[in-house]
Scaffold this active site. Structure first.
Site, mmCIF file in Angstrom:
data_model
loop_
_atom_site.group_PDB
_atom_site.id
_atom_site.type_symbol
_atom_site.label_atom_id
_atom_site.label_comp_id
_atom_site.label_asym_id
_atom_site.label_seq_id
_atom_site.Cartn_x
_atom_site.Cartn_y
_atom_site.Cartn_z
ATOM 1 N N LYS A 36 55.711 58.060 2.356
ATOM 2 C CA LYS A 36 56.748 57.862 3.369
ATOM 3 C C LYS A 36 57.052 59.218 3.993
ATOM 4 O O LYS A 36 57.523 60.139 3.317
ATOM 5 C CB LYS A 36 58.016 57.266 2.768
ATOM 6 C CG LYS A 36 59.126 57.094 3.811
ATOM 7 C CD LYS A 36 60.473 56.874 3.164
ATOM 8 C CE LYS A 36 61.574 57.056 4.212
ATOM 9 N NZ LYS A 36 62.927 57.058 3.614
ATOM 10 N N GLY A 48 72.550 57.320 4.571
ATOM 11 C CA GLY A 48 73.692 57.369 3.666
ATOM 12 C C GLY A 48 75.027 57.036 4.286
ATOM 13 O O GLY A 48 76.058 57.128 3.620
ATOM 14 N N GLY A 83 71.042 53.612 6.543
ATOM 15 C CA GLY A 83 72.257 53.137 7.185
ATOM 16 C C GLY A 83 72.802 51.825 6.675
ATOM 17 O O GLY A 83 73.914 51.442 7.018
#
Length: 264
Positions: free
Chosen positions: A106, A167, A194
């Site tokens: 990622k 976050g 989010g």
């Protein structure tokens, strides 16, 4: 499990998964809580921040792979904490070395420490270099449909637009952009960052996203294990609602029981 649920899989880098919930490993109180929460989530893909988590770099510290074994989970090393393309690429190469040639990563290249928004230009540079080097790149980006398509065209195996700042727990701030990204994509689209609670995850799935990646929403809950279970159910409910096809929204009321044929 119904036949529909059993066959409803999605594919990343040639491998099929049943769970559409991907989870992170940061911010838990200890390894045991991490293990319990991830087990409760039902996730099959678990992302690990290489710069913050020991996956073999330090022989003297607990290795998270001891509680999250790679033979049970797909380990997704990520480049959290990288603020330039060079560092992100180097981090992915370290992860590949530590995980015996594992190429699925990622990628996130951040723009600044306050917002943690992606540096899109640096992300494009890093993605192109990693793909040329044989990596299978799942990429964190903003919710811009043009950039999402550009990353897909570069060869990213999944595109992961943010719902809101990392976050923040604010939920999806721009549903139309996420919907546009989904409608234009030929690779999996997963909301990343989010999400705050179960309803946020359900909304992402109802928009047609292939999955949701989250960490803080679970780890920062008062009861992370219970929240992990809630997120699992929300992902499943949102996916089923998307597959079922919701009723058209209407401005005015429509009687649940039609008046046609009513005896007076």
């Amino acid at each position: 499990m119904s036949e529909t649920k059993r066959s409803d899989t999605f594919t990343i880098a040639g491998k099929s998964y049943h769970s559409r919930l991907l989870v992170g490993t940061g911010k838990y109180t200890d390894m045991e809580q991490t293990r319990q929460a991830i087990a409760a989530s039902g996730a099959e893909i678990v992302t690990v921040a290489v710069r913050r988590t020991n996956i073999g770099q330090s022989k003297s510290e607990p290795n998270i792979l001891e509680v999250l074994p790679p033979d049970r989970y797909t380990i997704l090393p990520n480049t959290a904490g990288c603020y330039d393309a060079k560092t992100a690429v180097r981090t992915c190469k370290l992860a590949r070395e530590l995980l015996d040639g594992h190429n699925l990563v990622k990628l996130e290249v951040l723009g600044d420490e306050k917002t943690l928004f992606p540096d899109v230009v640096a992300t494009l540079v890093a993605a192109e270099e990693l793909i040329k080097d044989g990596f299978q790149v799942m990429v964190y980006t903003n919710d811009d449909p043009i950039i999402a398509k550009r990353l897909e065209e570069l060869g990213c195996v999944a595109v992961m637009p943010l719902a809101a700042p990392i976050g923040s727990g604010l939920g999806i701030r721009n549903r139309l952009n996420i919907l546009t990204i989904v409608e234009n994509a030929q690779v999996p689209i997963l909301v990343d960052a989010g999400v705050g609670t179960a309803s946020d995850a359900a909304v992402a799935m109802e928009l047609g996203c292939d999955g949701v990646l989250m960490n803080t929403a679970i780890a920062a809950a008062q009861d992370p294990v219970l929240m992990a279970s809630a997120m699992k159910k929300a992902i499943e409910a949102g996916r089923e609602a998307f597959c079922a096809g919701r009723m058209p929204a209407k401005r005015f009321a429509s009687a649940s029981s039609p008046l046609d044929g009513v005896f007076f």
